[in-house]
Every structure is written in C-alpha cells, then in structure tokens.
Design a protein around this motif. Sequence first.
Motif, mmCIF file in Angstrom:
data_model
loop_
_atom_site.group_PDB
_atom_site.id
_atom_site.type_symbol
_atom_site.label_atom_id
_atom_site.label_comp_id
_atom_site.label_asym_id
_atom_site.label_seq_id
_atom_site.Cartn_x
_atom_site.Cartn_y
_atom_site.Cartn_z
ATOM 1 N N PRO A 60 -6.369 -10.798 48.713
ATOM 2 C CA PRO A 60 -7.262 -9.686 48.425
ATOM 3 C C PRO A 60 -8.256 -10.067 47.426
ATOM 4 O O PRO A 60 -8.194 -11.104 46.549
ATOM 5 N N VAL A 61 -9.572 -9.631 47.668
ATOM 6 C CA VAL A 61 -10.795 -9.920 46.567
ATOM 7 C C VAL A 61 -10.418 -9.332 45.133
ATOM 8 O O VAL A 61 -9.647 -8.188 44.944
ATOM 9 N N THR A 62 -11.213 -10.046 44.294
ATOM 10 C CA THR A 62 -10.899 -9.629 42.811
ATOM 11 C C THR A 62 -12.183 -9.099 42.223
ATOM 12 O O THR A 62 -13.318 -9.200 43.126
ATOM 13 N N ASP A 63 -12.253 -8.292 41.184
ATOM 14 C CA ASP A 63 -13.324 -7.915 40.844
ATOM 15 C C ASP A 63 -14.435 -9.071 40.427
ATOM 16 O O ASP A 63 -15.459 -8.770 40.806
ATOM 17 N N GLU A 64 -13.866 -10.443 39.962
ATOM 18 C CA GLU A 64 -15.034 -11.458 39.975
ATOM 19 C C GLU A 64 -15.567 -11.803 41.188
ATOM 20 O O GLU A 64 -16.712 -12.084 41.343
ATOM 21 N N ASP A 65 -14.816 -11.808 42.374
ATOM 22 C CA ASP A 65 -15.307 -11.987 43.732
ATOM 23 C C ASP A 65 -16.566 -10.919 43.959
ATOM 24 O O ASP A 65 -17.477 -11.521 44.464
ATOM 25 N N ARG A 66 -16.236 -9.822 43.940
ATOM 26 C CA ARG A 66 -17.274 -8.638 44.059
ATOM 27 C C ARG A 66 -18.400 -8.896 43.248
ATOM 28 O O ARG A 66 -19.729 -8.560 43.766
ATOM 29 N N ALA A 67 -18.171 -9.441 41.944
ATOM 30 C CA ALA A 67 -19.285 -9.569 41.169
ATOM 31 C C ALA A 67 -20.067 -10.670 41.591
ATOM 32 O O ALA A 67 -21.799 -10.710 41.373
ATOM 33 N N LEU A 68 -19.583 -11.736 42.021
ATOM 34 C CA LEU A 68 -20.375 -13.089 42.187
ATOM 35 C C LEU A 68 -20.516 -13.288 43.762
ATOM 36 O O LEU A 68 -21.265 -14.555 43.870
ATOM 37 N N LEU A 69 -19.946 -12.567 44.726
ATOM 38 C CA LEU A 69 -20.451 -12.970 46.017
ATOM 39 C C LEU A 69 -20.899 -11.694 46.710
ATOM 40 O O LEU A 69 -20.588 -10.648 46.384
ATOM 41 N N ASP A 70 -21.684 -12.062 47.785
ATOM 42 C CA ASP A 70 -22.001 -10.847 48.815
ATOM 43 C C ASP A 70 -20.987 -10.824 49.828
ATOM 44 O O ASP A 70 -20.920 -11.352 50.834
ATOM 45 N N LEU A 71 -20.066 -9.687 49.460
ATOM 46 C CA LEU A 71 -19.004 -9.668 50.414
ATOM 47 C C LEU A 71 -18.911 -8.593 51.604
ATOM 48 O O LEU A 71 -18.522 -8.513 52.249
ATOM 49 N N ASP A 72 -19.930 -7.936 51.385
ATOM 50 C CA ASP A 72 -20.338 -6.924 52.417
ATOM 51 C C ASP A 72 -19.251 -6.031 52.750
ATOM 52 O O ASP A 72 -18.799 -5.796 53.792
ATOM 53 N N GLY A 73 -18.477 -5.466 51.694
ATOM 54 C CA GLY A 73 -17.540 -4.628 52.013
ATOM 55 C C GLY A 73 -15.967 -5.266 52.371
ATOM 56 O O GLY A 73 -15.005 -4.577 52.670
ATOM 57 N N ASP A 74 -15.943 -6.609 52.315
ATOM 58 C CA ASP A 74 -14.684 -7.323 52.788
ATOM 59 C C ASP A 74 -13.711 -6.917 51.752
ATOM 60 O O ASP A 74 -13.948 -6.779 50.064
ATOM 61 N N SER A 75 -12.409 -6.864 52.103
ATOM 62 C CA SER A 75 -11.222 -6.626 51.403
ATOM 63 C C SER A 75 -10.633 -7.926 50.900
ATOM 64 O O SER A 75 -9.568 -8.234 49.998
#
Length: 238
Positions: free
Chosen positions: A185-200
Amino acid sequence: MTTTNKYMNIFHELSNDIEKGIYEPNTLLPSEHELCDRFATSRETIRKALTLLSQNGFIQKMRGKGSLVLGINKMEFPVSGIVSFKELQKSLGRDTHTTVHKLELNETNDWLSSQLECDPGSFVWEIARARTIQGERVILDKDWILQSHVPSLTEEICADSIYAYFENKLGLAISYAKKEFTVEPVTDEDRALLDLDGDSHIVLVKNFVHLEDTMLFQYTESRHRLDKFKFVDFARRK
C-alpha cells in the motif's frame, strides 16, 4: 565518430521515435537497407543498433520480415545485476531528474540494525530521492548506508550517482545484492513525493547490497509507480 558512438546514436534516435509514436506498436521498422540510407552508415552498424533495440524491449526481430515494434508503456528494469539509476537511464536515453529530499546521518534502531546486520547505534546515512522520468515523479529511492564504509556524503553526490562516488572516489568494490519484490500500500510519504495519479499500491524493491568481501553495507527500498515499470530478466536454456 566511432562505430560505437554511431550505433548508440542510432539506437537512441530510433528508440525516441518509438517512444514518440512515430513507429507504432505492431508495425515494422524501415528495412536495414532503408536505415543504412537514412543514417548513411553500414549494415553492420545498423544491425548493432537493432540488436540493442531488441535487447531493451523496443522491437522483436523476425526472420524474413524485419523488426516488429513492441509496446513500451512500461519501462524495463533488470532483475539481475546491480545497475545504478543513472547508468540505466543513460543507456536508454530518457529525460530524467533526481531530487534529494533527505540526507541525514542517524543512529540505527533495532529494525534498521536487523536490515543491515549491524550493531544497534551504528551510524548510517539516510537518503531519500525522488526520480523524475519524462516529467513525472515515478520512483522514490530510500537508502541506508553504513558510515563506517562511507565517511562523508553530500547532496550533490546523491543527486548525481552515489555508486560512481563509491567506486571511483572511495574505491569500494560493490559485488552483489539480494533483492525482494513485493506490492505494498502507498504511504503518506509516497503520496507527497510521487505523482501517483490515485494509485493505492506501489511496487517495492528491497536491495541488500554487499561488497566484494561479502560485507553488507547498504539497504535500499525503491518504491515504483505500478503503471510505469516492469521488471525483467533474460534467461537462455543451455
């Protein structure tokens, strides 16, 4: 221009044409004769460039028909071998950028001591770097490196290539790595530093990197966006 530079330049130009959709998937590249005329070079040089395109997943060479263009929505990362991000992207000719978000010297806790097989309280460099490829932040690399082997580090080194620094400046002999692949699962850090485009979820690649004397000196977590990467290996039956 040397022959090596010539076929590498042809490889980069044709791979860029494929990436831009000039040559679409399931169509054939121009013939070797046509490519010889286009690049004003020998058939041997063209064949070397085509072999490199095939090895990197851009085309499938078909006997008697030519070179079939393959789909390249996902960029390929090798499972075997130890290749730095800079080395890999340079070989593929992609537009990349590294942003260093963290460079700290910290003491290990119990979890990190277990990963690095070192004594608790050992000092490690902690690095976090976002990798931007063609305008999108798609990899978060997190490294923990024993200071006992790497006395000093700078943001400039981390933004360029730590492996070039390890090998060329410090004389470290990097030998092998154990790798683990999971989907997490993505973390808050992933969401802050990556362009995830809604990925979970992300693909997590753990690397336990050893020196020539078998010493484990680096633990790395590479966190990859799901839709951009596939991990490949090449095997030949003997």
